[in-house]
Design an enzyme around this catalytic site. Structure first.
Site, short mmCIF file in Angstrom:
data_model
loop_
_atom_site.label_atom_id
_atom_site.label_comp_id
_atom_site.label_asym_id
_atom_site.label_seq_id
_atom_site.Cartn_x
_atom_site.Cartn_y
_atom_site.Cartn_z
N ASN A 1 -16.79 23.28 -21.46
CA ASN A 1 -17.10 22.22 -22.42
C ASN A 1 -17.59 20.93 -21.78
O ASN A 1 -18.16 20.08 -22.47
CB ASN A 1 -15.87 21.92 -23.27
CG ASN A 1 -15.46 23.10 -24.13
OD1 ASN A 1 -16.17 24.10 -24.18
ND2 ASN A 1 -14.33 22.99 -24.80
N SER A 4 -66.94 33.42 -28.09
CA SER A 4 -66.99 34.30 -29.26
C SER A 4 -67.24 35.74 -28.83
O SER A 4 -67.97 36.00 -27.86
CB SER A 4 -68.09 33.85 -30.21
OG SER A 4 -68.26 34.77 -31.27
N SER A 5 -66.63 36.65 -29.56
CA SER A 5 -66.88 38.07 -29.31
C SER A 5 -68.12 38.57 -30.03
O SER A 5 -68.57 39.70 -29.80
CB SER A 5 -65.66 38.89 -29.78
OG SER A 5 -65.48 38.74 -31.18
N LYS A 29 -71.92 31.03 -27.31
CA LYS A 29 -70.99 30.07 -27.88
C LYS A 29 -69.89 29.74 -26.87
O LYS A 29 -69.32 30.63 -26.25
CB LYS A 29 -70.36 30.60 -29.16
CG LYS A 29 -69.63 29.55 -29.99
CD LYS A 29 -69.21 30.14 -31.34
CE LYS A 29 -68.69 29.07 -32.28
NZ LYS A 29 -67.47 28.42 -31.77
N THR A 48 -20.11 28.94 -22.75
CA THR A 48 -19.08 29.49 -21.87
C THR A 48 -19.57 30.73 -21.13
O THR A 48 -19.25 30.93 -19.94
CB THR A 48 -17.82 29.85 -22.69
OG1 THR A 48 -17.29 28.65 -23.28
CG2 THR A 48 -16.75 30.49 -21.82
N SER A 83 -20.74 27.02 -26.96
CA SER A 83 -20.32 26.15 -25.87
C SER A 83 -21.04 26.45 -24.57
O SER A 83 -20.96 25.66 -23.62
CB SER A 83 -18.82 26.30 -25.64
OG SER A 83 -18.54 27.64 -25.24
N ASP A 91 -10.20 30.22 -11.05
CA ASP A 91 -9.27 29.38 -10.30
C ASP A 91 -9.95 28.54 -9.23
O ASP A 91 -9.51 27.41 -8.95
CB ASP A 91 -8.18 30.23 -9.64
CG ASP A 91 -7.26 30.87 -10.67
OD1 ASP A 91 -7.12 30.30 -11.76
OD2 ASP A 91 -6.69 31.94 -10.37
N THR A 146 -63.74 4.68 -37.27
CA THR A 146 -62.48 4.56 -38.00
C THR A 146 -62.64 5.38 -39.28
O THR A 146 -63.71 5.37 -39.90
CB THR A 146 -62.16 3.09 -38.34
OG1 THR A 146 -63.23 2.53 -39.08
CG2 THR A 146 -61.95 2.28 -37.06
N HIS A 147 -61.60 6.09 -39.65
CA HIS A 147 -61.67 7.03 -40.78
C HIS A 147 -62.73 8.12 -40.53
O HIS A 147 -63.29 8.67 -41.49
CB HIS A 147 -61.99 6.32 -42.09
CG HIS A 147 -61.07 5.19 -42.42
ND1 HIS A 147 -59.90 5.34 -43.12
CD2 HIS A 147 -61.15 3.86 -42.09
CE1 HIS A 147 -59.29 4.17 -43.24
NE2 HIS A 147 -60.03 3.25 -42.62
N GLU A 164 -57.72 22.92 -27.24
CA GLU A 164 -57.06 23.76 -28.24
C GLU A 164 -55.69 24.23 -27.74
O GLU A 164 -54.70 24.22 -28.49
CB GLU A 164 -57.94 24.96 -28.57
CG GLU A 164 -59.17 24.60 -29.38
CD GLU A 164 -60.14 25.76 -29.55
OE1 GLU A 164 -61.13 25.59 -30.29
OE2 GLU A 164 -59.93 26.83 -28.94
#
Length: 457
Positions: A133, A310-311, A316, A99, A97, A124, A179-180, A323
């Site tokens: 709730n 790249s390491s 690169k 709470t 809930s 109070d 396309t495709h 990504e």
């Protein structure tokens, strides 16, 4: 650690001496050492907004004296302003809930308010006329609506503006359609980017629509939806106060029973967030394909080089922003599945996965806000176009023969295309030999720029 003794209805408990919270919060800390991830601060701030609105409403209704109301309001505003974020440590995976989070806020506000020289009790006074709730479902709607309106939507508007600006800059560039993943008829880059812009714009429309349902609040339903202990007029005053705080148009829901037992509006928003995750993933993957190479890929564009790729391979450079955005989209899709499963956990009069719904919605909104900003500012805004490569590919594309269909028929056009593919000759040369049309007419029919405008040549 220095401690002090606090008491609740279950007895005494040690609490860190400097903590603003009390015994009920400490019990939750002890009971739920699950993920180490607390509820998002945006959610806590939303609960504090509810407490501020409740103090004002209860005072207007003559149930809370001015001194206590003002002390609670001041304390709540300090929490909303982020001054006490480290005093809300309860794990997301807590009582269903929420709470524990509600009482965490109640206790912190009572402590802060009592420092004003007036006795304020967490149950109070701070929680007057409320129940966990109805507070927690209201906080889910409130925090998500604020986050969409103040963070996500501005990010999407900025992303669309960036796309539109690049589309205008590249309206003269013709490229090979695909396309495709296979060569198709040509189109202009402003048409390709315009599709992205339309996707983002329609996502904004869907979020605007979802926020309408988020603005229907559970507050006033209290324990089971009947509104026990909430005075007449309280729900309307709360909605009015929260509207004034945020600039959004909140109203009491037409069924408090539905608000407590279900999380349909949250599930709807989650679905729209998943839908937008599909949008950014599509754009990110288009950018990755267009950027692929630079020698053995499509090589249509070059994204800004941001870091070594790249390491082991010197020189690169990878499409790191697309990504990252694609990973965000994947994460959001997973979180949406969680929200959907949590949303159906409304057993009789209460959903019991409320903290999970609230936390995941805010995580999704934050992820997509940041990803949208990154995508626009670090990928789309500054990519360059390899126009020579695009022009060469368009000129060699045998699919251009499609434009001859109305004059020579599909069958002969197909034969011309096949011969152009097999021989590697320009399709216009093969068409000149086999179609019976002169060179000028062929150039008119197969002009790539003209073909991007549709219709008959």
């Amino acid at each position: 650690m220095d401690t002090r003794i606090e008491r609740d209805s279950m007895g005494e408990l040690e609490v860190p001496a400097k903590a603003l919270y009390g015994a009920q919060t400490q019990r939750a800390i002890n009971n739920f050492p699950v993920s180490g991830t607390p509820m998002p601060v945006a959610f806590v701030h939303a609960v504090a907004r509810i407490k501020l609105a409740a103090a004002r409403s209860n005072h207007q209704l003559g149930l809370l004296d001015a001194e206590r109301a003002q002390a609670i309001e001041k304390a709540a505003q300090a929490v909303i302003d982020g001054q006490h974020d480290d005093h809300f440590p309860i794990d997301v995976f807590q009582t269903g809930s929420g709470t524990s989070t509600n009482m965490n806020v109640n206790e912190v506000l009572a402590t802060l308010a009592s420092r004003e020289g007036v006795e304020v009790a967490p149950n109070d006074h701070v929680n007057m006329g409320q129940s966990s709730n109805d507070v927690i479902p209201t906080a889910i709607h409130l925090s998500a609506a604020i986050a969409v309106n103040e963070s996500l939507k501005p990010a999407l508007v900025a992303l669309q503006a960036t796309i539109d600006r690049r589309a205008d800059e590249l309206s003269h560039v013709v490229k090979t359609g695909r396309t495709h993943l296979m060569d198709a008829m040509p189109l202009r880059m402003d048409q390709e980017l315009g599709a992205w812009s339309s996707q983002v714009g329609q996502a904004i429309e869907r979020f605007d629509s979802a926020v309408v349902r988020l603005c229907r609040l559970a507050q006033g339903g209290t324990a089971v939806g009947t509104g026990i202990n909430a005075p007449e007029g309280f729900a309307d005053l709360m909605a009015k106060e929260l509207s004034q705080q945020t600039g959004l148009s909140f109203v009491p829901n037409d069924s408090f029973f539905a608000s407590l037992a279900s999380q349909d509006a949250a599930v709807e928003l989650s679905g729209q967030l998943k839908g937008f995750a599909c949008v950014v993933m599509k754009i990110a993957n288009d950018l990755r394909w267009m950027n692929s190479g630079p020698l053995a890929g499509l090589g249509e564009i070059e994204l800004e080089a941001l870091q070594p790729g790249s390491s082991i391979m010197p020189g690169k450079v990878n499409p790191v922003i697309p990504e990252s955005v694609a990973m965000v989209g994947t994460q959001v899709m997973g979180l949406d599945s969680t929200v959907a499963m949590a949303g159906q956990s409304g057993n009789f009069q209460l959903n019991v996965m409320l903290p999970l719904v609230g936390a995941n919605l805010l995580d999704m909104i934050e992820l997509l806000t940041n990803a949208s900003t990154m995508l626009g500012d670090k990928a789309i805004r500054d990519f360059t176009v390899n126009t020579d490569h695009l022009d060469a590919a368009v000129g060699k594309n045998p699919v251009l023969v499609t434009a001859l269909n109305p004059e020579i028929g599909y069958s002969l056009a197909s034969d011309i295309a096949k011969e152009a593919y097999q021989t590697g000759r320009p399709v216009i040369d093969v068409a000149e030999e086999r179609s019976g049309l002169d060179r000028n007419r062929l150039e008119e029919l197969m002009d790539p720029l003209k073909l991007t405008k549709g219709g008959l040549a």
